[in-house]
Write a protein that holds these residues in place. Structure first.
Motif, short mmCIF file in Angstrom:
data_model
loop_
_atom_site.label_atom_id
_atom_site.label_comp_id
_atom_site.label_asym_id
_atom_site.label_seq_id
_atom_site.Cartn_x
_atom_site.Cartn_y
_atom_site.Cartn_z
N THR A 114 0.83 -1.21 0.00
CA THR A 114 0.00 0.00 0.00
C THR A 114 0.86 1.26 0.00
O THR A 114 0.67 2.15 -0.84
CB THR A 114 -0.91 0.02 1.24
N TYR A 118 1.19 3.91 -3.10
CA TYR A 118 0.64 5.24 -2.90
C TYR A 118 1.70 6.32 -3.05
O TYR A 118 1.49 7.32 -3.73
CB TYR A 118 -0.03 5.34 -1.51
N THR B 64 -19.76 11.19 -6.68
CA THR B 64 -18.63 11.28 -5.74
C THR B 64 -18.86 12.37 -4.71
O THR B 64 -18.65 12.18 -3.52
CB THR B 64 -17.33 11.58 -6.51
N GLU B 91 -12.36 12.55 -2.91
CA GLU B 91 -11.66 11.30 -3.23
C GLU B 91 -11.46 10.45 -1.98
O GLU B 91 -11.60 9.23 -2.02
CB GLU B 91 -10.31 11.59 -3.89
N ASN B 95 -12.94 6.73 -1.50
CA ASN B 95 -12.05 5.64 -1.14
C ASN B 95 -12.55 4.93 0.11
O ASN B 95 -12.61 3.70 0.19
CB ASN B 95 -10.63 6.19 -0.93
N ASN B 99 -13.92 1.08 0.32
CA ASN B 99 -13.34 0.12 1.26
C ASN B 99 -14.41 -0.50 2.14
O ASN B 99 -14.42 -1.71 2.38
CB ASN B 99 -12.32 0.82 2.16
N ALA B 107 -11.41 0.90 -4.64
CA ALA B 107 -10.77 1.75 -3.63
C ALA B 107 -9.39 2.21 -4.09
O ALA B 107 -9.01 3.34 -3.81
CB ALA B 107 -10.67 0.99 -2.31
N LEU B 108 -8.67 1.36 -4.81
CA LEU B 108 -7.30 1.71 -5.21
C LEU B 108 -7.25 2.94 -6.12
O LEU B 108 -6.54 3.90 -5.80
CB LEU B 108 -6.59 0.51 -5.85
N PHE B 110 -9.44 5.32 -6.48
CA PHE B 110 -9.87 6.46 -5.67
C PHE B 110 -8.75 6.90 -4.74
O PHE B 110 -8.48 8.09 -4.57
CB PHE B 110 -11.09 6.09 -4.82
N GLY B 111 -8.10 5.90 -4.12
CA GLY B 111 -7.01 6.20 -3.20
C GLY B 111 -5.87 6.93 -3.88
O GLY B 111 -5.31 7.87 -3.35
N ALA B 114 -6.80 10.43 -4.62
CA ALA B 114 -6.77 11.18 -3.36
C ALA B 114 -5.34 11.57 -3.01
O ALA B 114 -5.08 12.70 -2.58
CB ALA B 114 -7.38 10.36 -2.24
N ASN B 138 -4.83 3.85 5.16
CA ASN B 138 -5.11 2.88 4.11
C ASN B 138 -4.40 1.55 4.31
O ASN B 138 -4.64 0.60 3.57
CB ASN B 138 -4.77 3.45 2.74
#
Lengths: 155, 196
Positions: A114, A118, B64, B91, B95, B99, B107-108, B110-111, B114, B138
């Protein structure tokens, strides 16, 4: 109605195009991550780490059979699934180790994946306290899963 | 930090393989790992595009923003700067909702979007910790239903594969609270270091 005024097809296709960019943008990170994790488990370093942590485990009252799951969980998702499968085969899914590992598995995620994905997506080199904070949270999660499972399945 | 972790992982692997004579296994792992990473990327490409497309429609039509409106009161405390400025909060909310519904694939993307917004936010407000908080939050999932795990338990012959669900909710909840607290503490510690 909002739907008729706006061109939803081009919105969808535009989003899809973004998805292609994102997917391939993540590939270098994925290669680095998966190769490193595979190397770590293939070289026997993972087993050594598990063995080294055994005394600590006994001290804290963590069922030692679930240790590989606890170590693998923050590092690799598929690796954690493989270790929990092995645990189910040897100790059984309804043993205390099997249940604790299940609870841990369900309430934690692969930190390394993650965070790498990210942060590399936004090109951030400085990750601040993200890694230490996440690993602290992971340790808390291991402890919490042990305590909660012990009380939830009291005879 | 990412660089350091990979350095440690790879160099300790080399050292171990050298000592225990597992160089063959190591080189096989390198090759299969790289190939599997590419295979994973391709195999998730379709779903990734699909969800990114759906997100494109949701953004355009205003779904959204609607989701954001609903969950914003909860997020206010965790992401104060994003809430105040409105940058990235849509966002984050999407996310969070994805989730919660167990839609990890949605979710990915969107994450990631964000994270883009939050890194812009961080440039404008260097005192804000919302990006780091979001990344840490996250790493703690709040799955509505752990499908893979239940399937694994069932396959292993569990008497009751579902009996771990309530403990998982409890444990997730405790972990989420703890994660939010840790982020707050880290942010506060950094602030006093900078200003005091």
């Amino acid at each position: 109605m909002a739907f008729s005024k706006k061109d939803t097809v081009s919105m969808f296709l535009g989003g899809c195009r973004e998805g292609i960019k994102t997917s391939f943008g993540l590939l270098p990170t994925l290669i680095m991550l998966i190769v490193a994790v595979r190397m770590f488990s293939a070289s026997g370093a993972l087993d050594a780490l598990c063995n080294a942590s055994l005394p600590l485990c006994k001290l804290l009252g963590i069922p030692q059979e679930m240790l590989p799951v606890a170590i693998m969980r923050p590092v690799s998702g598929s690796g954690a699934i493989a270790t929990i499968k092995q645990l189910f085969d040897t100790s059984g899914p309804d043993s205390s180790a099997g249940r604790t590992a299940s609870v841990l598995m369900g309430s934690s995620d692969t930190i390394l994946y993650t965070l790498s994905v990210y942060f590399s997506h936004v090109g951030a080199k400085k990750t601040g306290y993200a890694f230490p904070a996440s690993f602290t949270v992971m340790i808390f999660c291991i402890a919490a899963s042990c305590v909660i499972t012990r009380y939830a399945f009291m005879p | 930090m990412i660089g350091k972790i990979f350095c440690i992982l790879t160099s300790s692997s080399f050292a171990f393989a050298l000592v225990s004579g597992k160089m063959n296994e190591l080189s096989a792992a390198v090759l299969s790992g790289a190939a599997d990473a590419a295979a994973l990327c391709i195999s998730t490409l379709g779903v990734m595009c699909l969800w990114s497309g759906v997100i494109g429609v949701f953004d355009g039509v205003g779904v959204t923003a609607l989701i954001a409106k609903v969950v914003r009161p909860i997020l206010k405390y965790i992401y104060p700067t994003a809430h105040k400025t409105g940058v990235g909060i849509d966002e984050i909310a999407a996310n969070f909702a994805a989730n919660l519904l167990g839609l990890g694939n949605a979710a990915l993307p969107f994450g990631l979007s964000a994270m883009e917004k939050l890194s812009e936010l961080e440039k404008k407000y260097p005192d804000s910790h919302d990006m780091l908080t979001f990344a840490v939050m996250n790493t703690v999932p709040f799955q509505a239903f752990p499908t893979t795990l239940i399937a694994l338990r069932e396959a292993a012959g569990s008497q009751n594969p579902y009996d771990i669900i309530l403990p998982i909710y409890l444990c997730s909840f405790a972990t989420i609270i703890f994660a939010a607290l840790v982020c707050r503490l880290c942010a506060a510690a950094k602030k006093t270091k900078r200003h005091g």
